[in-house]
Design an enzyme around this catalytic site. Structure first.
Site, PDB file in Angstrom:
ATOM      1  N   ARG A 146     -45.576  27.735 -30.840  1.00  0.00           N
ATOM      2  CA  ARG A 146     -46.570  27.589 -29.777  1.00  0.00           C
ATOM      3  C   ARG A 146     -47.791  28.456 -30.020  1.00  0.00           C
ATOM      4  O   ARG A 146     -48.729  28.412 -29.235  1.00  0.00           O
ATOM      5  CB  ARG A 146     -45.926  28.048 -28.487  1.00  0.00           C
ATOM      6  CG  ARG A 146     -45.608  26.943 -27.522  1.00  0.00           C
ATOM      7  CD  ARG A 146     -45.141  27.657 -26.285  1.00  0.00           C
ATOM      8  NE  ARG A 146     -45.186  26.904 -25.108  1.00  0.00           N
ATOM      9  CZ  ARG A 146     -44.192  26.137 -24.685  1.00  0.00           C
ATOM     10  NH1 ARG A 146     -43.130  25.933 -25.399  1.00  0.00           N
ATOM     11  NH2 ARG A 146     -44.289  25.543 -23.525  1.00  0.00           N
ATOM     12  N   LYS A 156     -41.922  16.285 -24.433  1.00  0.00           N
ATOM     13  CA  LYS A 156     -41.217  16.822 -25.609  1.00  0.00           C
ATOM     14  C   LYS A 156     -39.707  16.844 -25.378  1.00  0.00           C
ATOM     15  O   LYS A 156     -38.933  16.402 -26.217  1.00  0.00           O
ATOM     16  CB  LYS A 156     -41.696  18.257 -25.929  1.00  0.00           C
ATOM     17  CG  LYS A 156     -43.183  18.374 -26.202  1.00  0.00           C
ATOM     18  CD  LYS A 156     -43.591  19.798 -26.523  1.00  0.00           C
ATOM     19  CE  LYS A 156     -43.355  20.778 -25.388  1.00  0.00           C
ATOM     20  NZ  LYS A 156     -44.199  20.558 -24.194  1.00  0.00           N
ATOM     21  N   ARG A 178     -41.399  16.313 -11.504  1.00  0.00           N
ATOM     22  CA  ARG A 178     -40.236  16.546 -12.376  1.00  0.00           C
ATOM     23  C   ARG A 178     -39.073  17.164 -11.597  1.00  0.00           C
ATOM     24  O   ARG A 178     -39.230  18.073 -10.802  1.00  0.00           O
ATOM     25  CB  ARG A 178     -40.600  17.474 -13.532  1.00  0.00           C
ATOM     26  CG  ARG A 178     -39.355  17.819 -14.356  1.00  0.00           C
ATOM     27  CD  ARG A 178     -39.655  18.375 -15.693  1.00  0.00           C
ATOM     28  NE  ARG A 178     -40.610  19.459 -15.660  1.00  0.00           N
ATOM     29  CZ  ARG A 178     -41.094  20.022 -16.772  1.00  0.00           C
ATOM     30  NH1 ARG A 178     -40.721  19.583 -17.956  1.00  0.00           N
ATOM     31  NH2 ARG A 178     -41.954  21.003 -16.694  1.00  0.00           N
ATOM     32  N   ARG A 218     -38.561  22.933 -11.202  1.00  0.00           N
ATOM     33  CA  ARG A 218     -38.675  24.167 -11.976  1.00  0.00           C
ATOM     34  C   ARG A 218     -39.728  25.075 -11.335  1.00  0.00           C
ATOM     35  O   ARG A 218     -40.774  24.589 -10.912  1.00  0.00           O
ATOM     36  CB  ARG A 218     -39.090  23.835 -13.417  1.00  0.00           C
ATOM     37  CG  ARG A 218     -37.956  23.976 -14.410  1.00  0.00           C
ATOM     38  CD  ARG A 218     -38.277  23.431 -15.765  1.00  0.00           C
ATOM     39  NE  ARG A 218     -39.470  23.977 -16.409  1.00  0.00           N
ATOM     40  CZ  ARG A 218     -39.912  23.604 -17.604  1.00  0.00           C
ATOM     41  NH1 ARG A 218     -39.230  22.704 -18.292  1.00  0.00           N
ATOM     42  NH2 ARG A 218     -40.993  24.108 -18.132  1.00  0.00           N
ATOM     43  N   ARG A 220     -50.445  27.050 -17.298  1.00  0.00           N
ATOM     44  CA  ARG A 220     -49.750  26.622 -18.529  1.00  0.00           C
ATOM     45  C   ARG A 220     -50.663  25.726 -19.358  1.00  0.00           C
ATOM     46  O   ARG A 220     -50.668  25.794 -20.592  1.00  0.00           O
ATOM     47  CB  ARG A 220     -48.450  25.888 -18.174  1.00  0.00           C
ATOM     48  CG  ARG A 220     -47.357  26.855 -17.715  1.00  0.00           C
ATOM     49  CD  ARG A 220     -46.251  26.141 -16.971  1.00  0.00           C
ATOM     50  NE  ARG A 220     -45.495  25.214 -17.770  1.00  0.00           N
ATOM     51  CZ  ARG A 220     -44.828  24.166 -17.271  1.00  0.00           C
ATOM     52  NH1 ARG A 220     -44.845  23.926 -15.979  1.00  0.00           N
ATOM     53  NH2 ARG A 220     -44.140  23.387 -18.069  1.00  0.00           N
TER      54      ARG A 220
HETATM   55  P1  AP5 Z   1     -40.537  16.636 -20.163  1.00  0.00           P
HETATM   56  O1  AP5 Z   1     -39.824  15.839 -21.191  1.00  0.00           O
HETATM   57  O2  AP5 Z   1     -39.747  17.580 -19.312  1.00  0.00           O
HETATM   58  O3  AP5 Z   1     -41.806  17.357 -20.833  1.00  0.00           O
HETATM   59  P2  AP5 Z   1     -41.911  18.645 -21.774  1.00  0.00           P
HETATM   60  O4  AP5 Z   1     -42.989  18.330 -22.776  1.00  0.00           O
HETATM   61  O5  AP5 Z   1     -40.574  19.040 -22.271  1.00  0.00           O
HETATM   62  O6  AP5 Z   1     -42.479  19.658 -20.717  1.00  0.00           O
HETATM   63  P3  AP5 Z   1     -42.099  21.185 -20.438  1.00  0.00           P
HETATM   64  O7  AP5 Z   1     -42.749  21.519 -19.103  1.00  0.00           O
HETATM   65  O8  AP5 Z   1     -40.643  21.418 -20.575  1.00  0.00           O
HETATM   66  O9  AP5 Z   1     -42.904  21.859 -21.561  1.00  0.00           O
HETATM   67  P4  AP5 Z   1     -43.330  23.285 -21.654  1.00  0.00           P
HETATM   68  O10 AP5 Z   1     -43.810  23.252 -23.036  1.00  0.00           O
HETATM   69  O11 AP5 Z   1     -44.330  23.779 -20.666  1.00  0.00           O
HETATM   70  O12 AP5 Z   1     -42.042  24.093 -21.184  1.00  0.00           O
HETATM   71  P5  AP5 Z   1     -40.938  24.863 -21.988  1.00  0.00           P
HETATM   72  O13 AP5 Z   1     -39.667  24.668 -21.300  1.00  0.00           O
HETATM   73  O14 AP5 Z   1     -41.052  24.533 -23.427  1.00  0.00           O
HETATM   74  O15 AP5 Z   1     -41.324  15.602 -19.212  1.00  0.00           O
HETATM   75  C1  AP5 Z   1     -42.034  16.046 -18.067  1.00  0.00           C
HETATM   76  C2  AP5 Z   1     -41.766  15.089 -16.883  1.00  0.00           C
HETATM   77  O16 AP5 Z   1     -42.371  13.843 -17.179  1.00  0.00           O
HETATM   78  C3  AP5 Z   1     -40.281  14.801 -16.619  1.00  0.00           C
HETATM   79  O17 AP5 Z   1     -40.065  14.679 -15.229  1.00  0.00           O
HETATM   80  C4  AP5 Z   1     -40.022  13.463 -17.332  1.00  0.00           C
HETATM   81  O18 AP5 Z   1     -39.005  12.713 -16.697  1.00  0.00           O
HETATM   82  C5  AP5 Z   1     -41.393  12.794 -17.224  1.00  0.00           C
HETATM   83  N1  AP5 Z   1     -41.715  11.989 -18.404  1.00  0.00           N
HETATM   84  C6  AP5 Z   1     -41.469  12.296 -19.707  1.00  0.00           C
HETATM   85  N2  AP5 Z   1     -41.931  11.331 -20.520  1.00  0.00           N
HETATM   86  C7  AP5 Z   1     -42.520  10.396 -19.703  1.00  0.00           C
HETATM   87  C8  AP5 Z   1     -43.191   9.158 -19.940  1.00  0.00           C
HETATM   88  N3  AP5 Z   1     -43.376   8.672 -21.197  1.00  0.00           N
HETATM   89  N4  AP5 Z   1     -43.672   8.471 -18.873  1.00  0.00           N
HETATM   90  C9  AP5 Z   1     -43.504   8.956 -17.606  1.00  0.00           C
HETATM   91  N5  AP5 Z   1     -42.850  10.106 -17.320  1.00  0.00           N
HETATM   92  C10 AP5 Z   1     -42.384  10.822 -18.348  1.00  0.00           C
HETATM   93  O19 AP5 Z   1     -41.423  26.372 -21.808  1.00  0.00           O
HETATM   94  C11 AP5 Z   1     -41.376  27.024 -20.539  1.00  0.00           C
HETATM   95  C12 AP5 Z   1     -41.913  28.440 -20.687  1.00  0.00           C
HETATM   96  O20 AP5 Z   1     -41.083  29.196 -21.614  1.00  0.00           O
HETATM   97  C13 AP5 Z   1     -43.331  28.561 -21.292  1.00  0.00           C
HETATM   98  O21 AP5 Z   1     -44.328  28.401 -20.306  1.00  0.00           O
HETATM   99  C14 AP5 Z   1     -43.278  29.974 -21.880  1.00  0.00           C
HETATM  100  O22 AP5 Z   1     -43.430  30.955 -20.885  1.00  0.00           O
HETATM  101  C15 AP5 Z   1     -41.851  30.067 -22.435  1.00  0.00           C
HETATM  102  N6  AP5 Z   1     -41.770  29.627 -23.846  1.00  0.00           N
HETATM  103  C16 AP5 Z   1     -41.029  28.587 -24.334  1.00  0.00           C
HETATM  104  N7  AP5 Z   1     -41.205  28.460 -25.657  1.00  0.00           N
HETATM  105  C17 AP5 Z   1     -42.061  29.456 -26.031  1.00  0.00           C
HETATM  106  C18 AP5 Z   1     -42.646  29.826 -27.268  1.00  0.00           C
HETATM  107  N8  AP5 Z   1     -42.377  29.155 -28.404  1.00  0.00           N
HETATM  108  N9  AP5 Z   1     -43.504  30.870 -27.271  1.00  0.00           N
HETATM  109  C19 AP5 Z   1     -43.777  31.574 -26.147  1.00  0.00           C
HETATM  110  N10 AP5 Z   1     -43.270  31.255 -24.936  1.00  0.00           N
HETATM  111  C20 AP5 Z   1     -42.427  30.200 -24.879  1.00  0.00           C
HETATM  112 MG    MG Z   2     -39.313  20.703 -21.915  1.00  0.00          MG
END
Ligand code: AP5
Ligand code: MG
Length: 223
Positions: free
Chosen positions: A91, A16, A127, A160, A171
């Site tokens: 989410r 994402k 990552r 991270r 997660r």
């Molecule tokens: P990346 O692009 O970083 O993936 P992502 O989908 O952004 O993954 P996140 O781990 O950031 O998602 P998340 O939803 O768990 O975390 P968030 O920060 O939102 O890609 C991942 C890796 O793969 C990278 O190394 C990249 O280079 C590689 N990659 C990408 N695309 C690729 C491809 N096509 N091929 C190969 N490699 C690839 O949330 C963190 C925490 O915050 C949550 O756990 C929660 O506690 C809190 N939080 C955030 N939002 C909310 C909400 N709305 N409600 C409640 N809690 C929330």
């Molecule tokens: Mg992300």
């Protein structure tokens, strides 16, 4: 002209953030990531950051009311007037419903980036995130030119805290239980698009731009 509100759905690590950065730049829209907003609050040691930390470190979701206040304040800023790319929000069903009430007649498009759980685990393990600018790379898929240094700003690349294997497992469990139902929610609203997130980042971006409505006139891309 209606603001263009694009929601990127998908499991943790689906890509994402990677795609949101590119799409936001291509369409001249701000990238709004609730995870990044919480991490920024953590870094600044705000009261919100302190409240969110325990949930994030253990792979749980931050309570809806904290998320909604923060998100609504962010999208009320003037840079979001023409629309925005949402990454990691909504989410939960209550978040989606509260957001729909807030949008009123504005119809968002939700794109689900589909990736298998086994791929998620491998992506999280490799990552790398820049401590200075937040740029995201990967040991195998987007390796740094200089080991340990960000390609964009030469800042320090770190793992991270919530990418530790036992947190990733949690997660994913939370994702399937609380976030995956949003796919059905947006499908029923006729707002869902889906794409295969297991392709290269360039191929995923191509698929993403082809499932989205064409860019509205009047928005200047930030290229
Ligand atoms: P990346 O692009 O970083 O993936 P992502 O989908 O952004 O993954 P996140 O781990 O950031 O998602 P998340 O939803 O768990 O975390 P968030 O920060 O939102 O890609 C991942 C890796 O793969 C990278 O190394 C990249 O280079 C590689 N990659 C990408 N695309 C690729 C491809 N096509 N091929 C190969 N490699 C690839 O949330 C963190 C925490 O915050 C949550 O756990 C929660 O506690 C809190 N939080 C955030 N939002 C909310 C909400 N709305 N409600 C409640 N809690 C929330
Ligand atoms: Mg992300």
């Amino acid at each position: 002209m209606q603001p263009s509100v694009i929601i990127l759905l998908g499991a943790p690590g689906a890509g994402k953030g990677t795609q949101a950065v590119r799409l936001a730049a291509a369409r001249g829209l701000p990238h709004v990531s609730t995870g990044d907003l919480f991490r920024e609050n953590l870094k600044q040691e705000t009261a919100l950051g302190k409240q969110a930390k325990g949930y994030m470190d253990s792979g749980k979701l931050v309570p809806d009311e904290l998320v909604l206040d923060m998100l609504f304040a962010r999208v009320a800023r003037p840079d979001c007037a023409h629309g925005y790319v949402l990454d990691g929000f909504p989410r939960t069903l209550p978040q989606a419903e509260a957001f729909a009430r807030r949008l009123g007649r504005i119809a968002p498009v939700a794109v689900n980036i589909v990736v298998r759980d086994a791929t998620i685990v491998e992506r999280a393990a490799g990552r790398l995130t820049c401590k200075a600018c937040g740029n995201v790379q990967h040991l195998r898929h987007a390796p740094p030119r200089v080991a340990g240094k960000c390609d964009r700003c030469a800042g320090e690349l770190v793992q991270r805290a919530d990418d530790a294997p036992h947190v990733v497992t949690e997660r994913l469990r939370v994702y399937h239980e609380q976030t995956a139902p949003l796919v059905g929610y947006y499908a029923r609203a006729g707002a869902l698009r889906e794409l295969d997130g297991e392709q290269s980042p360039d191929a995923v971006f191509h698929a993403l731009t082809s499932v989205l409505p064409p860019q509205e006139a009047g928005i200047t891309p930030r290229l």
